[in-house]
Write a protein that holds these residues in place. Sequence first.
Motif, mmCIF file in Angstrom:
data_model
loop_
_atom_site.group_PDB
_atom_site.id
_atom_site.type_symbol
_atom_site.label_atom_id
_atom_site.label_comp_id
_atom_site.label_asym_id
_atom_site.label_seq_id
_atom_site.Cartn_x
_atom_site.Cartn_y
_atom_site.Cartn_z
ATOM 1 N N GLY A 293 -58.509 -34.696 -15.187
ATOM 2 C CA GLY A 293 -58.382 -35.177 -16.560
ATOM 3 C C GLY A 293 -57.190 -34.636 -17.314
ATOM 4 N N ARG A 294 -56.292 -33.907 -16.622
ATOM 5 C CA ARG A 294 -55.128 -33.340 -17.312
ATOM 6 C C ARG A 294 -54.079 -34.408 -17.577
ATOM 7 N NH1 ARG A 294 -56.089 -29.050 -13.531
ATOM 8 N NH2 ARG A 294 -54.532 -29.963 -12.140
ATOM 9 N N ALA A 295 -53.218 -34.126 -18.558
ATOM 10 C CA ALA A 295 -52.142 -35.059 -18.891
ATOM 11 C C ALA A 295 -51.109 -35.088 -17.774
ATOM 12 C CB ALA A 295 -51.482 -34.646 -20.198
ATOM 13 N N ARG A 296 -50.447 -36.211 -17.605
ATOM 14 C CA ARG A 296 -49.424 -36.339 -16.582
ATOM 15 C C ARG A 296 -48.195 -35.525 -16.961
ATOM 16 N NH1 ARG A 296 -48.185 -42.375 -14.984
ATOM 17 N NH2 ARG A 296 -46.908 -41.195 -13.512
ATOM 18 N N VAL A 297 -47.565 -34.936 -15.945
ATOM 19 C CA VAL A 297 -46.355 -34.142 -16.160
ATOM 20 C C VAL A 297 -45.116 -34.961 -15.838
ATOM 21 C CG1 VAL A 297 -45.109 -32.048 -15.476
ATOM 22 C CG2 VAL A 297 -47.615 -32.032 -15.607
ATOM 23 N N TYR A 298 -45.180 -35.707 -14.738
ATOM 24 C CA TYR A 298 -44.039 -36.498 -14.286
ATOM 25 C C TYR A 298 -44.354 -37.984 -14.490
ATOM 26 C CZ TYR A 298 -43.644 -32.016 -11.894
ATOM 27 O OH TYR A 298 -43.609 -30.679 -11.617
ATOM 28 N N LYS A 299 -43.542 -38.640 -15.293
ATOM 29 C CA LYS A 299 -43.838 -40.023 -15.655
ATOM 30 C C LYS A 299 -42.715 -40.987 -15.272
ATOM 31 C CE LYS A 299 -46.375 -38.292 -19.691
ATOM 32 N NZ LYS A 299 -46.520 -38.326 -21.173
ATOM 33 N N THR A 300 -41.782 -40.516 -14.455
ATOM 34 C CA THR A 300 -40.609 -41.339 -14.162
ATOM 35 C C THR A 300 -40.431 -41.616 -12.675
ATOM 36 O OG1 THR A 300 -39.280 -39.307 -14.209
ATOM 37 C CG2 THR A 300 -39.344 -40.623 -16.230
ATOM 38 N N GLY A 301 -41.478 -41.526 -11.898
ATOM 39 C CA GLY A 301 -41.394 -41.853 -10.486
ATOM 40 C C GLY A 301 -40.813 -40.738 -9.642
ATOM 41 N N LEU A 302 -40.492 -41.083 -8.397
ATOM 42 C CA LEU A 302 -40.043 -40.092 -7.419
ATOM 43 C C LEU A 302 -38.731 -39.441 -7.826
ATOM 44 C CD1 LEU A 302 -40.594 -38.807 -4.655
ATOM 45 C CD2 LEU A 302 -39.358 -40.717 -3.609
ATOM 46 N N ALA A 303 -37.719 -40.267 -8.154
ATOM 47 C CA ALA A 303 -36.413 -39.718 -8.544
ATOM 48 C C ALA A 303 -36.522 -38.900 -9.816
ATOM 49 C CB ALA A 303 -35.401 -40.854 -8.726
ATOM 50 N N GLY A 304 -37.312 -39.377 -10.779
ATOM 51 C CA GLY A 304 -37.485 -38.641 -12.024
ATOM 52 C C GLY A 304 -38.179 -37.303 -11.814
ATOM 53 N N THR A 305 -39.095 -37.255 -10.851
ATOM 54 C CA THR A 305 -39.786 -35.997 -10.544
ATOM 55 C C THR A 305 -38.813 -34.973 -9.984
ATOM 56 O OG1 THR A 305 -41.851 -37.186 -10.084
ATOM 57 C CG2 THR A 305 -41.663 -34.948 -9.225
ATOM 58 N N PHE A 306 -37.925 -35.418 -9.084
ATOM 59 C CA PHE A 306 -36.897 -34.524 -8.562
ATOM 60 C C PHE A 306 -36.039 -33.974 -9.701
ATOM 61 C CE2 PHE A 306 -37.531 -36.200 -4.221
ATOM 62 C CZ PHE A 306 -37.377 -35.034 -3.505
ATOM 63 N N ARG A 307 -35.580 -34.858 -10.590
ATOM 64 C CA ARG A 307 -34.720 -34.426 -11.699
ATOM 65 C C ARG A 307 -35.458 -33.450 -12.620
ATOM 66 N NH1 ARG A 307 -33.150 -39.973 -11.689
ATOM 67 N NH2 ARG A 307 -34.627 -40.386 -13.395
ATOM 68 N N HIS A 308 -36.716 -33.735 -12.884
ATOM 69 C CA HIS A 308 -37.505 -32.877 -13.766
ATOM 70 C C HIS A 308 -37.642 -31.464 -13.180
ATOM 71 C CE1 HIS A 308 -41.036 -31.170 -15.757
ATOM 72 N NE2 HIS A 308 -40.849 -32.048 -16.734
ATOM 73 N N ILE A 309 -37.910 -31.375 -11.882
ATOM 74 C CA ILE A 309 -38.077 -30.067 -11.237
ATOM 75 C C ILE A 309 -36.772 -29.289 -11.243
ATOM 76 C CG2 ILE A 309 -38.589 -28.915 -9.049
ATOM 77 C CD1 ILE A 309 -40.550 -31.204 -8.455
#
Length: 354
Positions: A293-309
């Motif tokens: 039930g936690r809020a999503r952290v990564y909302k931009t797909g695979l490439a966006g997740t890489f950039r976020h990390i």
Amino acid sequence: MNMEARVGVVVEGGQRALNSAHGAVVDAGARKFLQQQQQQQHEHSSKQGLNPQIGTVQQLLAGGIAGAFSKTCTAPLARLTILFQVQGMQSDVSALSKASIWREASRIINEEGFKAFWKGNLVTIAHRLPYTAVNFYAYERYKSFLQSTLCLENQRGKAGADLGVHFVGGGLAGMTAASATYPLDLVRTRLAAQRNTIYYRGIWHAFHTIRREEGFFGLYKGLGATLLGVGPSIAISFSVYESLRSYWQLQRPDDSTIMVSLACGSLSGIASSTATFPIDLVRRRMQLEGAAGRARVYKTGLAGTFRHIIHSEGLRGLYRGILPEYYKVVPGVGIVFMTYETLKMLLSSIPTGY
């Protein structure tokens, strides 16, 4: 030790949590070498009094049990890897800088108990046999399809044609097996990532809860990252193993074949893990998106997740948890080898008929 066992050891040593596609190239390579040298091995075995080849069902059973046993033995390191991989999803940045294997292991023992090292391992075992079965079956179907489509029936035995069929067929089989059994891997990650607060009370409760709260496709979060890692995993594992083995045998032709296979299998597993670990880390984090039930952290797909990390944790964030991953490679290879060989000896006395 026959070629089936040797090649099987290589792949098992390099397999990761879901084992992305290493199982595919191993099973495919095993069957390839077995078919090419079956007659020679049979004659050699007869002269030496060795055990005969075991059938397909026995191969599946032995490989599945050996893999499950190896994963059970290395489960504590596997859980530590997952816990480190998902640490970046926490808001407590100070905890990231203080993370260490010893500190995390001590925390698990003190807060969760020693048995907690095996959280999610039952799902891993349940995942192993169907994954192996689908992998074997899919590889045979893809191999036949590729040979008939590309008109390679008359070119069997040629190194180039065989290598292409095994490589492509192994990759497709790995993707098929990973997709078919993916919900089990996602549930395993959810269970293993739980710390003190228990949201999922078991395998079936996790399946039911995820489907109810996140929908059917919630069971397939992160599948894209998994499939993306199939090609590189196979290419690196296969090429590193073959290159190392060829060089070793050229320089030291009298060394034990078993030792060469174990060493090259371990090194190819480490090389493959190093190259594809960022994809595996992203997959784990995507699997935990919206969990409990936690809020999503990564909302931009695979490439966006890489950039976020990279932006929030730096390049080192993509390799969080790589050390326990390294530590489990060598014992994993050895355990699979010993278990597989023992089971092969026991099963070789059972009539196959397959």
